[in-house]
Design a protein around this motif. Structure first.
Motif, short mmCIF file in Angstrom:
data_model
loop_
_atom_site.label_atom_id
_atom_site.label_comp_id
_atom_site.label_asym_id
_atom_site.label_seq_id
_atom_site.Cartn_x
_atom_site.Cartn_y
_atom_site.Cartn_z
N GLN A 62 30.59 90.64 6.52
CA GLN A 62 29.38 89.86 6.25
C GLN A 62 28.22 90.58 6.91
N TYR A 63 27.03 90.45 6.34
CA TYR A 63 25.85 91.14 6.84
C TYR A 63 24.83 90.13 7.36
N SER A 64 24.00 90.62 8.28
CA SER A 64 22.93 89.80 8.84
C SER A 64 21.77 90.70 9.23
N LEU A 65 20.55 90.22 9.01
CA LEU A 65 19.38 90.90 9.54
C LEU A 65 19.19 90.43 10.97
N TRP A 66 18.84 91.37 11.86
CA TRP A 66 18.71 91.03 13.27
C TRP A 66 17.53 91.78 13.87
N PRO A 67 16.57 91.07 14.50
CA PRO A 67 15.42 91.75 15.11
C PRO A 67 15.88 92.74 16.17
N ASP A 68 15.28 93.92 16.18
CA ASP A 68 15.70 94.94 17.15
C ASP A 68 15.32 94.60 18.58
N SER A 69 14.48 93.60 18.75
CA SER A 69 14.06 93.19 20.10
C SER A 69 15.02 92.20 20.74
N CYS A 70 16.03 91.74 20.00
CA CYS A 70 16.98 90.74 20.51
C CYS A 70 18.32 91.41 20.81
N PRO A 71 19.03 90.92 21.83
CA PRO A 71 20.35 91.47 22.11
C PRO A 71 21.30 91.20 20.93
N ASP A 110 8.24 83.56 15.20
CA ASP A 110 9.42 83.93 14.44
C ASP A 110 9.30 85.41 14.09
N PRO A 111 10.26 86.26 14.50
CA PRO A 111 10.14 87.68 14.19
C PRO A 111 10.12 87.97 12.70
N PHE A 112 10.67 87.07 11.87
CA PHE A 112 10.64 87.27 10.42
C PHE A 112 9.24 87.08 9.85
N ASP A 113 8.36 86.45 10.62
CA ASP A 113 6.97 86.26 10.18
C ASP A 113 6.07 87.41 10.60
N ASN A 114 6.57 88.31 11.44
CA ASN A 114 5.76 89.42 11.93
C ASN A 114 6.06 90.68 11.10
N PRO A 115 5.08 91.17 10.35
CA PRO A 115 5.33 92.33 9.49
C PRO A 115 5.63 93.61 10.27
N GLN A 116 5.36 93.63 11.58
CA GLN A 116 5.62 94.81 12.40
C GLN A 116 7.04 94.85 12.98
N THR A 117 7.78 93.75 12.84
CA THR A 117 9.13 93.68 13.40
C THR A 117 10.06 94.65 12.68
N GLN A 118 10.89 95.31 13.46
CA GLN A 118 11.94 96.17 12.92
C GLN A 118 13.26 95.41 13.03
N PHE A 119 14.13 95.58 12.05
CA PHE A 119 15.38 94.85 12.00
C PHE A 119 16.56 95.79 11.86
N TYR A 120 17.65 95.40 12.49
CA TYR A 120 18.94 96.04 12.24
C TYR A 120 19.62 95.26 11.12
N ILE A 121 20.47 95.91 10.41
CA ILE A 121 21.41 95.22 9.54
C ILE A 121 22.73 95.26 10.29
N LEU A 122 23.26 94.09 10.56
CA LEU A 122 24.52 93.98 11.29
C LEU A 122 25.64 93.65 10.34
N ARG A 123 26.87 94.00 10.74
CA ARG A 123 28.05 93.67 9.95
C ARG A 123 29.13 93.17 10.91
N ASN A 124 29.87 92.17 10.49
CA ASN A 124 30.97 91.68 11.31
C ASN A 124 32.31 92.12 10.71
N LEU A 125 33.40 91.72 11.33
CA LEU A 125 34.73 92.14 10.87
C LEU A 125 35.08 91.61 9.49
N ARG A 126 34.41 90.56 9.05
CA ARG A 126 34.65 89.99 7.72
C ARG A 126 33.78 90.64 6.65
#
Length: 71
Positions: free
Chosen positions: A23-32, A5-21
């Protein structure tokens, strides 16, 4: 095969994403990026993401609900 799980890896970098509504989401930078979401913040540590959210995300009410309530 073991998956991590990328959330368990302290080295993972995350984007903060936003949708048209707005709303925000954390997203691993290694995933599309998922369809319908845009990058609101550059890739950073989980702790930095939490700090960004605390300073930029000022309401839990998604934008489409806020617009409905204003009529």
């Amino acid at each position: 095969m073991q998956r991590s799980d990328p959330f368990d890896n302290p080295q993972t970098q995350f984007y903060i994403l936003r949708n048209l509504r707005q709303q925000y989401s954390l997203w691993p930078d290694s995933c599309p990026l998922p369809e319908g979401w845009t990058i609101a913040s550059p890739a950073q540590s989980l702790a930095d993401c939490h700090h960004w959210l605390m300073t930029h995300w000022t309401t839990l009410t998604p934008d489409h609900y806020a617009q409905i309530r204003s009529f």
